[in-house]
Design an enzyme around this catalytic site. Structure first.
Site, PDB file in Angstrom:
ATOM      1  N   GLN A 291     -15.554   1.342 -48.229  1.00  0.00           N
ATOM      2  CA  GLN A 291     -16.647   2.239 -48.590  1.00  0.00           C
ATOM      3  C   GLN A 291     -18.005   1.534 -48.483  1.00  0.00           C
ATOM      4  OE1 GLN A 291     -17.002   5.440 -49.112  1.00  0.00           O
ATOM      5  NE2 GLN A 291     -14.841   5.892 -48.766  1.00  0.00           N
ATOM      6  N   SER A 292     -18.111   0.622 -47.540  1.00  0.00           N
ATOM      7  CA  SER A 292     -19.331  -0.159 -47.373  1.00  0.00           C
ATOM      8  C   SER A 292     -20.517   0.694 -46.939  1.00  0.00           C
ATOM      9  CB  SER A 292     -19.091  -1.250 -46.323  1.00  0.00           C
ATOM     10  OG  SER A 292     -20.302  -1.824 -45.893  1.00  0.00           O
ATOM     11  N   ASN A 293     -21.607   0.610 -47.706  1.00  0.00           N
ATOM     12  CA  ASN A 293     -22.855   1.248 -47.294  1.00  0.00           C
ATOM     13  C   ASN A 293     -23.435   0.567 -46.062  1.00  0.00           C
ATOM     14  OD1 ASN A 293     -23.093   3.110 -49.584  1.00  0.00           O
ATOM     15  ND2 ASN A 293     -23.425   1.271 -50.798  1.00  0.00           N
TER      16      ASN A 293
ATOM     17  N   ALA B  73     -21.801  -0.896 -43.646  1.00  0.00           N
ATOM     18  CA  ALA B  73     -21.064  -0.485 -42.455  1.00  0.00           C
ATOM     19  C   ALA B  73     -21.517   0.902 -41.997  1.00  0.00           C
ATOM     20  CB  ALA B  73     -19.566  -0.486 -42.745  1.00  0.00           C
TER      21      ALA B  73
END
Length: 353
Positions: free
Chosen positions: A89-91, A93
């Protein structure tokens, strides 16, 4: 004087390649209703929220500032593919995938997941929507933000080269000497806004993960002679490696700008008391902060980063560590897509029961 210091920083930044990706400057919001909810002027300091959730790129967030310099460097080097890593859930990325669309580049994301088939929601859904290729690696520790991704990144680089493409690897969180430049510029922007308002905050609160933002904010505060101290609130474990990284990349950025200042470890403040059970796992204080800020300012925090940073600010107000006469700034680094995941919905529902 602060104005001459900011001018020097802006002149140094102008020597660096930069691709405009964000809507800048972002607003500095006076959170009057939040202050009232926390006791009013008699008990609560003035709270200014720096709205970097409104940078616009890919639903906004702090990574837009870093990617402006990173993607420009990638293009200058002849790269055709952006490769980066992060949690599922990387912002960072998600915003890298969006930046690749703007720049006309391919994007491959190596993401750490706790299951073989993670929920297609929030940031991961947007990664797919932006056309990124997603490769998954297993998580090794819930207290950490990433898994053992080095081998897969190396394989992705080899695959891209084999297909005649030129990869450019961005470290997790955009945390490199080049990425740091984003919040050196962001600091200059903030210091100018504060000067125009005639206020001198004592602290700048922000959520701290891979430490690129910490490096940029701390170096930027020093270079711009800011009145505040950058106060990081950790959202994941990893000391002392992470603080050493922040020092290293901050000083790499200063050298790149040809400026003499350097950071040392005591300059970097990281509060480890609000991580909870681990990276990406909501905390009770964070859930309260999300509801409090939503219901007073109609501003949405996220369960992974900004809620934990705001939980620290709220606790420090309630404990009296921050005085009513103070002014503080809270940097809103974005992350709202995580609100639309099953993990947050379940946590918030349990809180309501």
């Amino acid at each position: 004087m602060t104005s001459s210091a900011v001018s020097r920083v802006r002149s140094a930044l102008a020597t660096q390649p930069r691709l405009s990706l964000g809507q800048l400057p972002t607003p500095l919001h006076d959170a009057v209703r939040l202050r009232e909810a926390l006791g009013g002027p008699a008990r609560c300091p003035r709270i200014l929220i720096k709205r970097d959730d409104l940078t616009a790129l890919g639903l906004g967030g702090n990574k837009a500032r870093k990617l402006e310099y990173l993607v420009a460097d990638a293009l200058a080097s002849g790269a055709t593919t952006l490769v980066t890593t992060g949690a599922v859930q990387s912002n960072h990325a998600r915003m890298t995938a969006a930046a690749a669309c703007v720049a006309g580049m391919r994007c491959v994301l190596v993401l750490t997941a706790t299951t073989r088939e993670p929920e297609l929601a929030g940031n991961l859904l947007l990664d797919r929507l932006y056309g990124a290729t997603v490769r998954l690696v297993p998580s090794i520790d819930p207290m950490l933000a990433v898994g053992q991704d080095e081998v897969l990144v190396a394989a992705v680089v080899a695959e891209e080269l084999a297909h005649g493409r030129t990869p450019y690897v961005i470290p997790v969180g955009g945390s490199s000497g080049i990425g740091v430049l984003g919040y050196v510029g962001g600091s200059a922007e903030l210091v100018e806004q504060l000067s125009a308002m005639g206020v001198s905050p004592s602290r700048l609160y922000y959520a701290s993960g891979s430490r690129g933002t910490q490096a940029g904010l701390t170096l930027g505060a020093m270079l711009c002679q800011a009145p505040y101290r950058a106060y990081g609130v950790a959202v994941s474990a990893g000391e002392p490696e992470k603080i050493e990284r922040a020092k290293r990349i901050a000083n790499e950025a200063a050298a790149r700008l040809n400026l003499p200042e350097r950071l040392d470890l005591p300059d970097l403040v990281t509060d480890q008391g609000f991580i909870g059970e681990g990276y990406g796992i909501p905390t009770d204080g964070g859930l309260e902060a999300i509801a409090l800020v939503a219901q007073t300012e109609a501003i949405l925090l996220d369960p992974c980063y900004t809620s934990k940073g705001m939980a620290a600010l709220v606790q420090h107000i309630r404990s009296g560590e921050l005085k009513a006469a103070d002014t503080v700034v809270f940097l809103h680094t974005g992350g709202m897509p995580a609100l639309f995941t099953g993990g947050f919905v379940d946590a918030f529902t349990r809180r309501l029961v």
